[in-house]
Design a protein around this motif. Sequence first.
Motif, PDB file in Angstrom:
ATOM      1  N   LEU A  69      54.834 -27.105  10.291  1.00  7.72           N
ATOM      2  CA  LEU A  69      55.690 -25.924  10.290  1.00  7.72           C
ATOM      3  C   LEU A  69      55.327 -24.962  11.417  1.00  7.72           C
ATOM      4  N   VAL A  70      54.031 -24.882  11.729  1.00 11.44           N
ATOM      5  CA  VAL A  70      53.576 -23.967  12.772  1.00 11.44           C
ATOM      6  C   VAL A  70      53.839 -24.521  14.159  1.00 11.44           C
ATOM      7  N   THR A  71      53.549 -25.817  14.366  1.00 15.86           N
ATOM      8  CA  THR A  71      53.644 -26.390  15.721  1.00 15.86           C
ATOM      9  C   THR A  71      55.038 -26.895  16.044  1.00 15.86           C
ATOM     10  N   VAL A  72      55.641 -27.610  15.122  1.00 17.11           N
ATOM     11  CA  VAL A  72      56.968 -28.188  15.370  1.00 17.11           C
ATOM     12  C   VAL A  72      58.064 -27.200  14.984  1.00 17.11           C
ATOM     13  N   GLY A  73      57.921 -26.586  13.820  1.00 13.46           N
ATOM     14  CA  GLY A  73      58.936 -25.640  13.357  1.00 13.46           C
ATOM     15  C   GLY A  73      58.858 -24.285  14.028  1.00 13.46           C
ATOM     16  N   ARG A  74      57.754 -24.028  14.745  1.00 11.64           N
ATOM     17  CA  ARG A  74      57.566 -22.757  15.466  1.00 11.64           C
ATOM     18  C   ARG A  74      57.587 -21.541  14.533  1.00 11.64           C
ATOM     19  N   LEU A  75      57.166 -21.743  13.283  1.00 15.94           N
ATOM     20  CA  LEU A  75      57.083 -20.629  12.360  1.00 15.94           C
ATOM     21  C   LEU A  75      55.759 -19.892  12.552  1.00 15.94           C
ATOM     22  N   GLN A  76      55.763 -18.608  12.280  1.00 15.19           N
ATOM     23  CA  GLN A  76      54.519 -17.863  12.286  1.00 15.19           C
ATOM     24  C   GLN A  76      53.608 -18.410  11.183  1.00 15.19           C
ATOM     25  N   PRO A  77      52.326 -18.543  11.461  1.00 13.78           N
ATOM     26  CA  PRO A  77      51.409 -19.075  10.437  1.00 13.78           C
ATOM     27  C   PRO A  77      51.487 -18.325   9.116  1.00 13.78           C
ATOM     28  N   PHE A  78      51.664 -17.020   9.178  1.00 12.05           N
ATOM     29  CA  PHE A  78      51.757 -16.231   7.953  1.00 12.05           C
ATOM     30  C   PHE A  78      52.955 -16.684   7.118  1.00 12.05           C
ATOM     31  N   ILE A  79      54.107 -16.874   7.756  1.00 13.98           N
ATOM     32  CA  ILE A  79      55.323 -17.270   7.041  1.00 13.98           C
ATOM     33  C   ILE A  79      55.205 -18.699   6.535  1.00 13.98           C
ATOM     34  N   ALA A  80      54.706 -19.598   7.392  1.00 14.74           N
ATOM     35  CA  ALA A  80      54.617 -21.006   7.024  1.00 14.74           C
ATOM     36  C   ALA A  80      53.703 -21.215   5.825  1.00 14.74           C
ATOM     37  N   THR A  81      52.521 -20.624   5.873  1.00  9.85           N
ATOM     38  CA  THR A  81      51.565 -20.831   4.780  1.00  9.85           C
ATOM     39  C   THR A  81      51.942 -20.028   3.539  1.00  9.85           C
ATOM     40  N   LEU A  82      52.667 -18.946   3.710  1.00 12.59           N
ATOM     41  CA  LEU A  82      53.179 -18.215   2.544  1.00 12.59           C
ATOM     42  C   LEU A  82      54.191 -19.073   1.790  1.00 12.59           C
ATOM     43  N   ALA A  83      55.032 -19.806   2.542  1.00 13.60           N
ATOM     44  CA  ALA A  83      56.020 -20.682   1.915  1.00 13.60           C
ATOM     45  C   ALA A  83      55.348 -21.825   1.160  1.00 13.60           C
ATOM     46  N   THR A  84      54.368 -22.471   1.790  1.00 16.85           N
ATOM     47  CA  THR A  84      53.682 -23.568   1.116  1.00 16.85           C
ATOM     48  C   THR A  84      52.851 -23.065  -0.056  1.00 16.85           C
ATOM     49  N   MET A  85      52.316 -21.863   0.043  1.00 19.75           N
ATOM     50  CA  MET A  85      51.587 -21.288  -1.084  1.00 19.75           C
ATOM     51  C   MET A  85      52.500 -21.126  -2.290  1.00 19.75           C
ATOM     52  N   LEU A  99      47.445 -25.610  29.658  1.00 13.83           N
ATOM     53  CA  LEU A  99      47.429 -25.956  31.076  1.00 13.83           C
ATOM     54  C   LEU A  99      46.113 -26.610  31.486  1.00 13.83           C
ATOM     55  N   SER A 100      45.068 -26.375  30.709  1.00 11.81           N
ATOM     56  CA  SER A 100      43.769 -26.982  30.993  1.00 11.81           C
ATOM     57  C   SER A 100      43.668 -28.410  30.475  1.00 11.81           C
ATOM     58  N   GLY A 101      44.709 -28.890  29.833  1.00  9.57           N
ATOM     59  CA  GLY A 101      44.723 -30.265  29.357  1.00  9.57           C
ATOM     60  C   GLY A 101      44.335 -30.430  27.906  1.00  9.57           C
ATOM     61  N   ILE A 102      44.146 -29.347  27.181  1.00  8.96           N
ATOM     62  CA  ILE A 102      43.792 -29.434  25.764  1.00  8.96           C
ATOM     63  C   ILE A 102      45.053 -29.750  24.952  1.00  8.96           C
ATOM     64  N   PRO A 103      45.005 -30.773  24.089  1.00  4.14           N
ATOM     65  CA  PRO A 103      46.176 -31.105  23.259  1.00  4.14           C
ATOM     66  C   PRO A 103      46.346 -30.070  22.148  1.00  4.14           C
ATOM     67  N   VAL A 104      47.017 -28.993  22.452  1.00  3.16           N
ATOM     68  CA  VAL A 104      47.102 -27.859  21.543  1.00  3.16           C
ATOM     69  C   VAL A 104      47.769 -28.245  20.231  1.00  3.16           C
ATOM     70  N   ARG A 105      48.908 -28.910  20.306  1.00  2.00           N
ATOM     71  CA  ARG A 105      49.642 -29.246  19.083  1.00  2.00           C
ATOM     72  C   ARG A 105      48.814 -30.164  18.179  1.00  2.00           C
ATOM     73  N   ARG A 106      48.227 -31.197  18.750  1.00  2.00           N
ATOM     74  CA  ARG A 106      47.441 -32.124  17.942  1.00  2.00           C
ATOM     75  C   ARG A 106      46.222 -31.437  17.333  1.00  2.00           C
ATOM     76  N   THR A 107      45.590 -30.563  18.102  1.00  2.00           N
ATOM     77  CA  THR A 107      44.416 -29.851  17.587  1.00  2.00           C
ATOM     78  C   THR A 107      44.790 -28.962  16.416  1.00  2.00           C
ATOM     79  N   LYS A 108      45.914 -28.273  16.523  1.00  2.00           N
ATOM     80  CA  LYS A 108      46.359 -27.417  15.412  1.00  2.00           C
ATOM     81  C   LYS A 108      46.660 -28.243  14.171  1.00  2.00           C
ATOM     82  N   LEU A 109      47.281 -29.393  14.350  1.00  2.00           N
ATOM     83  CA  LEU A 109      47.568 -30.252  13.200  1.00  2.00           C
ATOM     84  C   LEU A 109      46.277 -30.686  12.519  1.00  2.00           C
TER      85      LEU A 109
END
Length: 349
Positions: free
Chosen positions: A143-159, A232-242
């Motif tokens: 929800l945060v990486t693909v859905g582009r939801l704010q973490p607060f909103i995404a985790t509030l919904a799953t909660m 830009l430094s090459g860190i896989p941001v999306r995968r790391t967040k998941l």
Amino acid sequence: MTVSDPSTTAAGATAASPATIAARTVPADRREPRAWKKWAGRVPGPLVGLVVIFVLLSILSPYFLTSRNLLNIVTQISAVGIMSVGALMVIIIGGIDLSVGATLALSSMVMGYLFSYSGMPFELALVLGLAVGALIGLLNGILVTVGRLQPFIATLATMSAATGLAVFITGGNTVNGFPEWFVSLTRLSIAGIPVQGLILLAVFLLAAFWLRLRPGGRALYAIGGNEEVARLSGIPVRRTKLVVYTLAGLLAALGGLLVTSRLDSAQPTAGAADLLNVIAVVVIGGASLAGGTGSLLGTFVGLLIIGVLNNGLSLLGVSPNLQPVVLGAVIVAAVLTDRQARKAQSGER
């Protein structure tokens, strides 16, 4: 005509050295901080707060500083501590996870339902309960990486969804009657230390090793500091967040299993009061909700502060309705103390 020697003054005394002149001309607020300020800057603010609380409770209650009570504190903080590790990693990357308490309850209820109602072997039900926690974390990450939801909103919904499902599974009923080996797990001790305390310590050490010594763990700080620069430094941001959100969900489920074992009961409302404690532990430990900062050592100190404080207030007979007020005051005091310590370390006034 003679020219006076510049190395002497009219009184015949030697001229001040360059170092002395520099010391006199440097403004007071720019001089080198005193030795005690340097020393104070090296002591984490939360650690000072922990020592003060520990000493005060030792004086006020004769039952506090006993081996039985100290081991009881370890038992009480184990589940919250394990969840705090996942919450810290999420906060480091600049996010927040409000679903940890609901994940704890749902994973426990799924495990209990599969074992008691479906007749599934308990070991398999236990693994699936952990998997439910990981799936909730993965959903948060998506929800945060693909859905582009704010973490607060995404985790509030799953909660909200997880809380409802935990009650729906058994109609709000608790599940009891787990295997003896599972119930006795949190009653055993090794070298005088409860097994759940050892599990807590193992989780902290593994997380600290990953955050400090592995590139994937260090990447969390880069993402929290500046996500675009990290990308830009090459860190896989999306995968790391998941990965981080999935780990947070898995650790919440692990905390739920410890609670279920200790109570010999899976309860749909378990973990309802743990969210604030988890966030308080991380914040008191020095992590910034803006992301990019935080340590396992500080979080562990914050965990001890919460555990010691809650235990001590109960021993002193403080009303449960007033305990959150005291907790809020301690949070503010710990954060302000840590801020002053950092200023002293940097030489600010």
